[in-house]
Each structure stands twice: as structure tokens, then as C-alpha cells.
Design a protein around this motif. Structure first.
Motif, PDB file in Angstrom:
ATOM      1  N   GLY A 148      45.360  31.454  45.697  1.00 14.01           N
ATOM      2  CA  GLY A 148      44.744  31.414  44.303  1.00 14.01           C
ATOM      3  C   GLY A 148      44.026  32.595  43.912  1.00 14.01           C
ATOM      4  O   GLY A 148      43.253  32.586  43.190  1.00 14.01           O
ATOM      5  N   GLU A 149      44.846  33.861  43.964  1.00  8.58           N
ATOM      6  CA  GLU A 149      44.397  35.008  43.348  1.00  8.58           C
ATOM      7  C   GLU A 149      44.484  35.036  41.828  1.00  8.58           C
ATOM      8  O   GLU A 149      43.614  35.316  41.190  1.00  8.58           O
ATOM      9  CB  GLU A 149      45.158  36.217  44.086  1.00  8.58           C
ATOM     10  N   GLU A 150      45.447  34.494  41.548  1.00 10.30           N
ATOM     11  CA  GLU A 150      45.849  34.346  40.029  1.00 10.30           C
ATOM     12  C   GLU A 150      44.734  33.729  39.150  1.00 10.30           C
ATOM     13  O   GLU A 150      44.536  34.140  37.949  1.00 10.30           O
ATOM     14  CB  GLU A 150      47.256  33.916  39.749  1.00 10.30           C
ATOM     15  N   VAL A 151      44.052  32.683  39.858  1.00 10.41           N
ATOM     16  CA  VAL A 151      42.947  31.934  39.092  1.00 10.41           C
ATOM     17  C   VAL A 151      41.491  32.532  39.440  1.00 10.41           C
ATOM     18  O   VAL A 151      40.615  31.871  39.004  1.00 10.41           O
ATOM     19  CB  VAL A 151      43.141  30.438  39.378  1.00 10.41           C
ATOM     20  N   GLY A 152      41.448  33.589  40.423  1.00 11.45           N
ATOM     21  CA  GLY A 152      40.328  34.078  40.967  1.00 11.45           C
ATOM     22  C   GLY A 152      39.372  33.312  41.515  1.00 11.45           C
ATOM     23  O   GLY A 152      38.166  33.678  41.757  1.00 11.45           O
ATOM     24  N   SER A 153      39.882  32.154  42.336  1.00 13.04           N
ATOM     25  CA  SER A 153      38.771  31.413  43.055  1.00 13.04           C
ATOM     26  C   SER A 153      39.737  31.213  44.708  1.00 13.04           C
ATOM     27  O   SER A 153      38.899  30.897  45.576  1.00 13.04           O
ATOM     28  CB  SER A 153      39.053  29.977  42.411  1.00 13.04           C
ATOM     29  N   GLY A 154      40.666  31.981  44.971  1.00  8.96           N
ATOM     30  CA  GLY A 154      41.423  31.688  46.230  1.00  8.96           C
ATOM     31  C   GLY A 154      40.376  32.517  47.250  1.00  8.96           C
ATOM     32  O   GLY A 154      40.151  32.051  48.488  1.00  8.96           O
ATOM     33  N   ALA A 155      39.694  33.748  47.051  1.00  9.35           N
ATOM     34  CA  ALA A 155      39.255  34.357  48.031  1.00  9.35           C
ATOM     35  C   ALA A 155      37.813  33.880  48.241  1.00  9.35           C
ATOM     36  O   ALA A 155      37.398  33.633  49.385  1.00  9.35           O
ATOM     37  CB  ALA A 155      39.102  36.060  47.816  1.00  9.35           C
ATOM     38  N   ILE A 193      39.107  51.078  41.849  1.00  9.16           N
ATOM     39  CA  ILE A 193      40.724  51.191  41.588  1.00  9.16           C
ATOM     40  C   ILE A 193      41.197  50.102  40.695  1.00  9.16           C
ATOM     41  O   ILE A 193      42.349  50.391  40.050  1.00  9.16           O
ATOM     42  CB  ILE A 193      41.162  51.237  42.891  1.00  9.16           C
ATOM     43  N   LEU A 194      40.447  48.932  40.545  1.00  8.31           N
ATOM     44  CA  LEU A 194      40.825  47.872  39.676  1.00  8.31           C
ATOM     45  C   LEU A 194      39.407  47.174  39.126  1.00  8.31           C
ATOM     46  O   LEU A 194      38.376  47.416  39.495  1.00  8.31           O
ATOM     47  CB  LEU A 194      41.299  46.748  40.514  1.00  8.31           C
ATOM     48  N   SER A 195      39.535  47.034  37.711  1.00 10.84           N
ATOM     49  CA  SER A 195      38.671  46.680  36.955  1.00 10.84           C
ATOM     50  C   SER A 195      38.081  45.349  37.194  1.00 10.84           C
ATOM     51  O   SER A 195      38.568  44.428  37.853  1.00 10.84           O
ATOM     52  CB  SER A 195      39.072  46.626  35.521  1.00 10.84           C
ATOM     53  N   SER A 309      37.495  32.139  34.830  1.00  9.76           N
ATOM     54  CA  SER A 309      37.616  33.093  36.068  1.00  9.76           C
ATOM     55  C   SER A 309      36.696  34.186  35.894  1.00  9.76           C
ATOM     56  O   SER A 309      36.374  34.799  35.019  1.00  9.76           O
ATOM     57  CB  SER A 309      39.138  33.452  36.168  1.00  9.76           C
ATOM     58  N   GLN A 310      36.426  34.681  37.090  1.00 16.91           N
ATOM     59  CA  GLN A 310      35.792  35.989  37.353  1.00 16.91           C
ATOM     60  C   GLN A 310      36.244  36.920  38.319  1.00 16.91           C
ATOM     61  O   GLN A 310      36.333  36.255  39.449  1.00 16.91           O
ATOM     62  CB  GLN A 310      34.314  35.673  37.661  1.00 16.91           C
ATOM     63  N   TYR A 311      36.422  38.134  38.024  1.00 18.21           N
ATOM     64  CA  TYR A 311      37.090  38.918  39.282  1.00 18.21           C
ATOM     65  C   TYR A 311      35.917  40.158  39.362  1.00 18.21           C
ATOM     66  O   TYR A 311      35.657  40.819  38.349  1.00 18.21           O
ATOM     67  CB  TYR A 311      38.305  39.489  38.904  1.00 18.21           C
ATOM     68  N   PRO A 312      35.342  40.270  40.659  1.00 16.73           N
ATOM     69  CA  PRO A 312      34.483  41.545  40.592  1.00 16.73           C
ATOM     70  C   PRO A 312      35.383  42.908  40.497  1.00 16.73           C
ATOM     71  O   PRO A 312      36.566  42.833  40.672  1.00 16.73           O
ATOM     72  CB  PRO A 312      33.878  41.503  42.036  1.00 16.73           C
ATOM     73  N   LEU A 313      34.521  43.996  40.366  1.00 16.90           N
ATOM     74  CA  LEU A 313      35.103  45.308  40.749  1.00 16.90           C
ATOM     75  C   LEU A 313      35.904  45.450  42.123  1.00 16.90           C
ATOM     76  O   LEU A 313      35.156  45.066  43.117  1.00 16.90           O
ATOM     77  CB  LEU A 313      34.177  46.561  40.756  1.00 16.90           C
ATOM     78  N   THR A 314      36.888  45.978  41.962  1.00 18.56           N
ATOM     79  CA  THR A 314      37.375  46.497  43.450  1.00 18.56           C
ATOM     80  C   THR A 314      37.202  47.931  43.554  1.00 18.56           C
ATOM     81  O   THR A 314      37.703  48.829  42.863  1.00 18.56           O
ATOM     82  CB  THR A 314      39.103  46.422  43.472  1.00 18.56           C
ATOM     83  N   SER A 345      42.959  43.161  37.570  1.00 17.75           N
ATOM     84  CA  SER A 345      41.623  42.731  38.472  1.00 17.75           C
ATOM     85  C   SER A 345      42.366  41.925  39.432  1.00 17.75           C
ATOM     86  O   SER A 345      43.276  41.372  39.477  1.00 17.75           O
ATOM     87  CB  SER A 345      40.757  41.796  37.713  1.00 17.75           C
ATOM     88  N   GLU A 346      41.449  42.014  40.703  1.00 21.12           N
ATOM     89  CA  GLU A 346      41.954  41.212  41.926  1.00 21.12           C
ATOM     90  C   GLU A 346      40.657  40.386  42.554  1.00 21.12           C
ATOM     91  O   GLU A 346      39.392  40.886  42.245  1.00 21.12           O
ATOM     92  CB  GLU A 346      42.308  42.255  42.839  1.00 21.12           C
ATOM     93  N   ASP A 347      40.774  39.486  43.205  1.00 22.83           N
ATOM     94  CA  ASP A 347      39.852  38.707  44.024  1.00 22.83           C
ATOM     95  C   ASP A 347      39.469  39.258  45.381  1.00 22.83           C
ATOM     96  O   ASP A 347      38.702  38.965  46.089  1.00 22.83           O
ATOM     97  CB  ASP A 347      39.626  37.416  43.838  1.00 22.83           C
ATOM     98  N   PHE A 348      40.382  40.341  45.605  1.00 23.73           N
ATOM     99  CA  PHE A 348      40.412  40.819  47.205  1.00 23.73           C
ATOM    100  C   PHE A 348      39.107  41.508  47.549  1.00 23.73           C
ATOM    101  O   PHE A 348      38.612  41.054  48.674  1.00 23.73           O
ATOM    102  CB  PHE A 348      41.433  42.051  47.275  1.00 23.73           C
ATOM    103  N   SER A 349      38.232  41.979  46.714  1.00 22.74           N
ATOM    104  CA  SER A 349      36.944  42.649  47.022  1.00 22.74           C
ATOM    105  C   SER A 349      36.137  41.379  47.426  1.00 22.74           C
ATOM    106  O   SER A 349      34.936  41.761  47.997  1.00 22.74           O
ATOM    107  CB  SER A 349      36.591  43.563  46.334  1.00 22.74           C
ATOM    108  N   VAL A 350      36.277  40.418  47.297  1.00 24.69           N
ATOM    109  CA  VAL A 350      35.441  39.209  47.365  1.00 24.69           C
ATOM    110  C   VAL A 350      34.986  39.139  48.949  1.00 24.69           C
ATOM    111  O   VAL A 350      33.601  38.934  49.241  1.00 24.69           O
ATOM    112  CB  VAL A 350      35.716  37.807  46.858  1.00 24.69           C
ATOM    113  N   PHE A 351      36.115  39.319  49.876  1.00 28.37           N
ATOM    114  CA  PHE A 351      35.882  39.275  51.151  1.00 28.37           C
ATOM    115  C   PHE A 351      34.937  40.294  51.592  1.00 28.37           C
ATOM    116  O   PHE A 351      33.831  40.164  52.287  1.00 28.37           O
ATOM    117  CB  PHE A 351      37.183  39.627  51.898  1.00 28.37           C
TER     118      PHE A 351
END
Length: 421
Positions: A148-155, A193-195, A309-314, A345-351
Motif C-alpha cells: 500500500g505505498e501508492e495509497v499512503g496507508s501501507g506503512a 529528499i522527498l516532498s 492520502s497523506q505522505y510525510p516528508l522523507t 512522496s513516500e510513506d517510507f518515513s512513517v516507520f
């Protein structure tokens, strides 16, 4: 470690033949966000056979594998698994022809047009190399295949399902993304590095009527058109030229017939920002303008806002990024490059944000080096099919090798035992 990487760089290494087959299989069998059942099973079965402790269905379809190898740091490597609701148009012999129903029940084409199939393959390869060379490192390796990265909810779904002592807490979290860029290169950057990314749906309520009697209506089409135009002034007139922001309205829907004034209109928009203060200002301005335009139209109901969807700054940790950069320079030399911030944008930084753990995210070039060099010379880089284009297709080699070596280089910066004095 150097001998290990030299062996990996050998084109005759059977590992890369196996990984290429895995990549093409994943590419031909893409799955939509939060539906990655097959992909998760492929990854889980693979690392389980390597000796990892495997937990499945973390955050619906996520997979966590843990490999303990003595005292040392705990390193988390992450890859996202989901594909996009779009048809592929690459002409590749292994192109996707999959169709599936999205969350609204609409049948859509499905394609790995963002490169997550490459990400999964890299992580499976890294897991194999580290499992087969345990004498080269000490510590704990945790591999995470995220939905679910593409919908911003997976992480977030994985973090919410993580528990307190179900898995070891990482000391560092590492991730990477294939992007347009010369294959064989890696690009890193300390700090942002990502918005950040925010997507909203806005319903504007009018009063429907016959097209011949506009005086009896409150026309939501006019309301939506005026709102659309005024929203563009946030970036052009309210944000400093020294700051960066993007506001895109990707959907405006109203009505069904030319002689019917509809009851409502819907706007869907996306915002990208690099600063939290700018982000908050943009979101407040969007609400202000939408409400003001509805008032100006005499709307009897205020607009309705829904966050899609919401993606924080990376925002890479500076010290950890320097450690990764040193590893990259040792491994890739001049092919280790400084990256500019990207508007993706990415949800990677959620972790990392959820656990207060430093993280580093970087890019791996996936464009044929000669094609990229010519496009750069012609100042036509923007014409190379990018992520989310139906024609996006990373070259398998050397992208596969570079991404694997990058992931291993970064991991070894924490997993390798320090030399004894």
C-alpha cells in the motif's frame, strides 16, 4: 566485503539469473495496493527458505523477516510491493496484461509502472546474499515487504499492527527507489529528499436546475471553476519564491447532461511541499479559498473535505546518510551522486517517525546509461518515461546489480563487525 561484492559483480553469477526471473515474474503479476497477496507469498516463501523467521499478514499483506546473527546492530531493509491501477504500454515481452477491480469495484489495468517489482527483487536478493554469507557480518537483519505505498496507508497499517515486542526495534531503517537516472548510479542526500504529499477530495454543494433557468440554481460548475482558478494563486501569490510547493487539481467532476445544472461538483487535488510550515499554510489556504468561493456563490452548505492520502516528508538523518554515502563512494566511486530533492512522496518515513529511529532513503538510476546521457546532452531528460508513466521500464541490467549492491553496501555499514585494533 570487497571480495563478496566482486563476486556479485560477476555477470556469470547465477544469482542474477535467478533474480531476473523473479523480477519478470513479479512484473507480469502486479497487484493493487493492499491486495498484494501473491507478491507477499512469493517474498515470504523465498526468505523463509533462507532461514528467516517470517511473519505474514502484518498490516493486511505485509511481510516481516528476521535473521539473527549474533551481537550487533539491528538493520531494517524495506521494499514496497504494490502496483498501479493503469495499463502498461512498454511493449516488453514480460509486460503486464493483468486487470483487477480497484477499491471502488471498477475494473482497471494493473502495472508495475513505479518499479516496486524491482524493489521487491532487490530485497529478496539482499536477503539471500546476507543469509548465505553470515560469516561476513554480525547483528540482526530485518527485511520488510510493505503493502500500500501508492495509497499512503501501507506503512501505517504495518506500524499499527507491529506490536511492542513482536519484532526487534531497528537501529537504522534503509530504503531505495528506482528512478529516471543513469543505470549504474546511486543518488543520496542528507535532509529532505522527498516532498510531503497531501491529496484531498472537496465536494461543493449547489442547487440543481434546468439549464434554461440558471436564476433558480446555485451553479456548482461555476463554483468549481472559480475555485480551481483561485486555488492556483496559493503557490503563485501566497508562497515565497524561495520556497517550493506544487498544487495540482487532477480531477474536476460535475453533472451528466448539457441542459442540467447539477447539485454538486467534486474537486480532487494534490499538494507537494518540502517544509512543514509551508504544508500547513497550503492546507489552511485551500480550506479558506474553497469556503470563500462557496460563500461568494451563495451556497447553502459549506464544502466537504475528505483526505484521500497523506505522505510525510522523507527527511534523511544527516549522520546516518554520511555513513551510507561513505559506503556508496567506496563501492561505486564516481557513480555515487548527490541527489536534489524530488517532488515525489513516500510513506517510507512513517516507520522511522513512528519509532524515533534514523532512516536513509536514496535513488537508483534505472535508465539505459547511453539513453540518459544523450537525453541530458539534448536537454530532453524530462521526455524519458518516468515513474507512473505507462511506458516506464527500467533496464534490468545493471539496475538489478546496482540496487542490490547499494542495499548491501548500506546494510554493511552497520552489520559488519568493526575492525579490531
Amino acid at each position: 566485503m570487497n571480495a563478496l561484492f566482486q563476486a556479485l559483480a560477476d555477470p556469470g553469477n547465477a544469482l542474477f539469473g535467478d533474480l531476473e526471473s523473479i523480477y519478470q515474474d513479479l512484473h507480469q503479476h502486479p497487484e493493487l495496493s493492499m491486495q498484494e497477496v501473491r507478491t507477499a507469498q512469493v517474498a515470504a516463501d523465498y526468505i523463509e527458505a533462507l532461514g528467516f523467521e517470517v511473519t505474514r499478514k502484518v498490516g493486511i499483506t505485509g511481510v516481516v523477516g528476521v535473521l539473527r546473527n549474533g551481537e550487533g546492530a539491528t538493520v531494517m531493509l524495506r521494499a514496497d510491493m504494490d502496483a498501479l491501477p493503469m495499463a502498461e504500454n512498454t511493449g516488453l515481452p514480460y509486460a503486464s496484461t493483468v486487470r483487477a477491480k480497484d477499491e471502488d469495484g471498477v475494473e482497471v489495468g494493473v502495472a508495475h509502472s513505479c518499479g516496486h517489482d524491482m524493489h521487491v527483487t532487490w530485497l529478496m536478493g539482499a536477503a539471500r546474499v546476507l543469509a548465505e554469507h553470515r560469516d561476513a557480518w554480525k547483528g540482526t537483519l530485518m527485511v520488510v515487504f510493505q503493502p500500500g505505498e501508492e495509497v499512503g496507508s501501507g506503512a501505517r497499517s504495518m506500524v499499527d499492527d507491529w506490536g511492542t515486542d513482536r519484532f526487534p526495534k531497528p537501529d537504522i531503517i534503509l530504503g531505495q527507489h528506482v528512478m529516471v537516472g543513469a543505470a549504474g548510479t546511486v543518488s543520496y542526500r542528507p535532509g529532505v529528499i522527498l516532498s510531503a504529499g497531501d491529496s484531498l477530495k472537496i465536494r461543493l454543494f449547489g442547487r440543481g436546475s434546468h439549464g434554461s433557468q440558471p436564476q433558480t440554481s446555485i451553479d456548482p460548475v461555476i463554483m468549481a471553476a472559480a475555485t480551481t482558478m483561485r486555488l492556483q494563486t496559493i503557490v503563485s501569490r501566497e508562497i515565497s519564491p524561495l520556497d517550493s510547493a506544487v498544487l495540482t487539481i487532477g480531477s474536476l467532476q460535475a453533472g451528466t447532461k448539457e441542459n442540467i445544472i447539477p447539485d454538486e461538483a467534486t474537486i480532487k487535488l494534490n499538494v507537494r511541499t518540502y517544509d512543514e510550515d509551508v504544508r500547513e499554510y497550503m492546507l489552511k489556504s485551500i480550506r479558506r479559498i474553497c469556503c470563500a468561493e462557496c460563500d461568494a456563490s451563495g451556497a447553502e452548505r459549506p464544502p466537504e473535505f475528505t483526505t484521500l492520502s497523506q505522505y510525510p516528508l522523507t527527511e534523511n538523518d544527516a549522520a546516518a546518510t554520511q555513513r551510507v554515502a561513505d559506503a556508496f563512494k567506496a563501492q561505486f566511486g564516481d557513480n555515487a551522486l548527490q541527489a536534489a530533492p524530488a517532488s515525489a512522496s513516500e510513506d517510507f518515513s512513517v516507520f522511522g517517525r513512528s519509532w524515533n529511529v534514523p532512516y536513509v532513503f536514496w535513488f537508483v538510476g534505472g535508465t539505459d546509461a547511453a539513453v540518459f546521457a544523450q537525453a541530458k546532452a539534448d536537454k530532453q531528460v524530462n521526455k524519458i518515461p518516468s515513474n507512473h508513466s505507462p511506458q516506464f521500464a527500467p533496464v534490468i541490467h545493471p539496475t538489478l546489480e546496482t540496487g542490490l549492491q547499494a542495499m548491501l553496501s548500506a546494510a554493511f555499514a552497520w552489520l559488519c563487525p568493526a575492525p579490531k585494533a
